[in-house]
Write an enzyme that holds these catalytic residues in place. Sequence first.
Site, PDB file in Angstrom:
ATOM      1  N   SER A 155       0.942  -1.235  -0.023  1.00 55.57           N
ATOM      2  CA  SER A 155       0.075  -0.104   0.104  1.00 55.57           C
ATOM      3  C   SER A 155       1.055   1.341   0.129  1.00 55.57           C
ATOM      4  O   SER A 155       2.133   1.188   0.432  1.00 55.57           O
ATOM      5  CB  SER A 155      -0.789   0.089   1.212  1.00 55.57           C
ATOM      6  OG  SER A 155      -1.574   1.294   1.452  1.00 55.57           O
ATOM      7  N   TYR A 203      -2.358  -0.756  10.357  1.00 55.30           N
ATOM      8  CA  TYR A 203      -2.349  -0.837   9.043  1.00 55.30           C
ATOM      9  C   TYR A 203      -1.030  -0.310   8.593  1.00 55.30           C
ATOM     10  O   TYR A 203      -0.235  -1.057   7.827  1.00 55.30           O
ATOM     11  CB  TYR A 203      -3.415  -0.148   8.402  1.00 55.30           C
ATOM     12  CG  TYR A 203      -3.502  -0.613   6.956  1.00 55.30           C
ATOM     13  CD1 TYR A 203      -3.963  -1.722   6.390  1.00 55.30           C
ATOM     14  CD2 TYR A 203      -3.418   0.536   5.774  1.00 55.30           C
ATOM     15  CE1 TYR A 203      -4.103  -1.981   5.184  1.00 55.30           C
ATOM     16  CE2 TYR A 203      -3.477   0.249   4.453  1.00 55.30           C
ATOM     17  CZ  TYR A 203      -3.859  -1.099   4.168  1.00 55.30           C
ATOM     18  OH  TYR A 203      -4.150  -1.283   2.707  1.00 55.30           O
ATOM     19  N   LYS A 209       2.168  -2.609   6.944  1.00 56.24           N
ATOM     20  CA  LYS A 209       2.427  -2.525   5.456  1.00 56.24           C
ATOM     21  C   LYS A 209       3.864  -1.969   5.359  1.00 56.24           C
ATOM     22  O   LYS A 209       4.567  -2.324   4.187  1.00 56.24           O
ATOM     23  CB  LYS A 209       1.431  -1.540   4.998  1.00 56.24           C
ATOM     24  CG  LYS A 209       0.022  -2.030   4.641  1.00 56.24           C
ATOM     25  CD  LYS A 209      -0.082  -3.164   3.808  1.00 56.24           C
ATOM     26  CE  LYS A 209      -1.721  -3.593   3.622  1.00 56.24           C
ATOM     27  NZ  LYS A 209      -1.508  -4.920   2.490  1.00 56.24           N
TER      28      LYS A 209
HETATM   29  N1  LIG Z   1      -8.627  -0.633  -1.431  1.00 55.06           N
HETATM   30  C1  LIG Z   1      -7.689   0.223  -1.087  1.00 55.06           C
HETATM   31  O1  LIG Z   1      -7.642   1.627  -1.070  1.00 55.06           O
HETATM   32  C2  LIG Z   1      -6.444  -0.251  -1.099  1.00 55.06           C
HETATM   33  C3  LIG Z   1      -5.022   0.637  -1.085  1.00 55.06           C
HETATM   34  C4  LIG Z   1      -3.908   0.277  -0.718  1.00 55.06           C
HETATM   35  C5  LIG Z   1      -3.574  -1.406  -0.612  1.00 55.06           C
HETATM   36  N2  LIG Z   1      -4.532  -2.336  -0.524  1.00 55.06           N
HETATM   37  C6  LIG Z   1      -4.410  -3.457  -0.271  1.00 55.06           C
HETATM   38  O2  LIG Z   1      -5.072  -4.307  -1.473  1.00 55.06           O
HETATM   39  C7  LIG Z   1      -5.286  -5.680  -0.954  1.00 55.06           C
HETATM   40  C8  LIG Z   1      -6.531  -6.092  -1.315  1.00 55.06           C
HETATM   41  O3  LIG Z   1      -7.561  -5.375  -0.615  1.00 55.06           O
HETATM   42  P1  LIG Z   1      -8.841  -4.813  -1.375  1.00 55.06           P
HETATM   43  O4  LIG Z   1      -8.831  -3.442  -1.573  1.00 55.06           O
HETATM   44  O5  LIG Z   1      -9.040  -5.501  -2.545  1.00 55.06           O
HETATM   45  O6  LIG Z   1      -9.989  -5.021  -0.286  1.00 55.06           O
HETATM   46  P2  LIG Z   1     -10.971  -6.220  -0.223  1.00 55.06           P
HETATM   47  O7  LIG Z   1     -11.483  -6.522   1.293  1.00 55.06           O
HETATM   48  O8  LIG Z   1     -12.078  -6.142  -1.247  1.00 55.06           O
HETATM   49  O9  LIG Z   1     -10.222  -7.572  -0.471  1.00 55.06           O
HETATM   50  C9  LIG Z   1      -9.250  -8.047   0.288  1.00 55.06           C
HETATM   51  C10 LIG Z   1      -9.771  -9.723   0.361  1.00 55.06           C
HETATM   52  O10 LIG Z   1      -8.681 -10.485   1.176  1.00 55.06           O
HETATM   53  C11 LIG Z   1      -9.452 -11.508   1.716  1.00 55.06           C
HETATM   54  N3  LIG Z   1      -8.748 -11.724   2.922  1.00 55.06           N
HETATM   55  C12 LIG Z   1      -8.481 -11.013   3.980  1.00 55.06           C
HETATM   56  N4  LIG Z   1      -7.859 -11.935   4.991  1.00 55.06           N
HETATM   57  C13 LIG Z   1      -7.636 -13.071   4.595  1.00 55.06           C
HETATM   58  C14 LIG Z   1      -6.827 -14.215   4.599  1.00 55.06           C
HETATM   59  N5  LIG Z   1      -6.233 -14.342   5.976  1.00 55.06           N
HETATM   60  N6  LIG Z   1      -6.711 -15.294   3.805  1.00 55.06           N
HETATM   61  C15 LIG Z   1      -7.547 -15.143   2.451  1.00 55.06           C
HETATM   62  N7  LIG Z   1      -7.998 -13.996   2.185  1.00 55.06           N
HETATM   63  C16 LIG Z   1      -8.202 -13.022   3.179  1.00 55.06           C
HETATM   64  C17 LIG Z   1     -10.902 -10.702   2.039  1.00 55.06           C
HETATM   65  O11 LIG Z   1     -11.701 -11.931   2.421  1.00 55.06           O
HETATM   66  C18 LIG Z   1     -11.231  -9.988   0.653  1.00 55.06           C
HETATM   67  O12 LIG Z   1     -11.676 -10.704  -0.264  1.00 55.06           O
HETATM   68  C19 LIG Z   1      -4.859  -5.640   0.553  1.00 55.06           C
HETATM   69  O13 LIG Z   1      -3.602  -6.029   1.044  1.00 55.06           O
HETATM   70  C20 LIG Z   1      -5.008  -4.160   0.748  1.00 55.06           C
HETATM   71  O14 LIG Z   1      -4.130  -3.670   2.032  1.00 55.06           O
HETATM   72  C21 LIG Z   1      -5.794  -1.704  -0.618  1.00 55.06           C
END
Ligand SMILES: NC(=O)c1ccc[n+]([C@@H]2O[C@H](COP(=O)([O-])OP(=O)(O)OC[C@H]3O[C@@H](n4cnc5c(N)ncnc54)[C@H](O)[C@@H]3O)[C@@H](O)[C@H]2O)c1
Length: 258
Positions: free
Chosen positions: A133, A146, A150
């Site tokens: 992130s 977080y 990260k």
């Molecule tokens: N959405 C944002 O703005 C953003 C920004 C920067 C980084 N991220 C990162 O992107 C990645 C994906 O997040 P997203 O935004 O798509 O959110 P999201 O919540 O839509 O998807 C995350 C997925 O991970 C799954 N998950 C959580 N814990 C788990 C585990 N222990 N085992 C297997 N699956 C698990 C959840 O069920 C979910 O489907 C994450 O690492 C998040 O930190 C997101």
Amino acid sequence: MAGQRVVVTGAGHGIGRALATRMAAEGCRVLVNDLDTAAAEQVAGEIGAEVLGGDAASEEGVGKLVHAARELWGGVDVWFANAGIERGRGLAASEDDWAASFEVNTLAHVRAARLLVPEWLERASGRFVVTASAAGLLTMLGSPAYSASKHAAVAFAEWLSATYRHRGVVVQAICPQGVETRMVAESGPLREVLAHDGIVSPEHVADVVWEAMQDDRFLILPHPQVAKYYAARASDTDRWLSGMNKVQQGVEAHDERN
Ligand SMILES: NC(=O)c1ccc[n+]([C@@H]2O[C@H](COP(=O)([O-])OP(=O)(O)OC[C@H]3O[C@@H](n4cnc5c(N)ncnc54)[C@H](O)[C@@H]3O)[C@@H](O)[C@H]2O)c1
């Protein structure tokens, strides 16, 4: 990439889903994982991928996933350590929030690398892509567990790259700001911070990742502004912290008005 054996964790929703969809469209063999088994099965059905629902953070969960991929294909070429969680607010974040954040956002990567890297060193080939992130390079106001987990994810990815890049292991870290997923939908007052430079779609992130997979660059920045902030943080940390604190004060003023 056609025929490459790709595992994507947390691919039932959001960024993981978009990554899995893109890799399948590019002709890769894909194994979709998510804690939400029903969502993982749905995505796998839609894109013609294999599926293994369940946890991808614990040593046991990661072990099962690597084992499943090896049973299916005899090995793994690309591992997307994408599953992530955002838990706890400020100093009220509990012991459990901190432990869960490090478990999913950092230690899951360590556990996967421990199992995969020996196979990759033997073949002199393998790719480890971490969804970190922008919070892992900068910070995420309101969310210390977080931010710290990260940063640790980026630090571990840097260590892997520095240690193994001459032996055929490519390591990349995706560091977006706001992406239109459930995580942002559920972020409440943090949405404003995340939306600072615009909220991009998960498909846009997958496009940028695909492009970066062609030149193996370590930092993948779906919001290019992050490079500028990262440089500013390094070159004048106090100025950068004062700027972040101004944003914090803006959030507090906004909260007081509402
Ligand atoms: N959405 C944002 O703005 C953003 C920004 C920067 C980084 N991220 C990162 O992107 C990645 C994906 O997040 P997203 O935004 O798509 O959110 P999201 O919540 O839509 O998807 C995350 C997925 O991970 C799954 N998950 C959580 N814990 C788990 C585990 N222990 N085992 C297997 N699956 C698990 C959840 O069920 C979910 O489907 C994450 O690492 C998040 O930190 C997101």
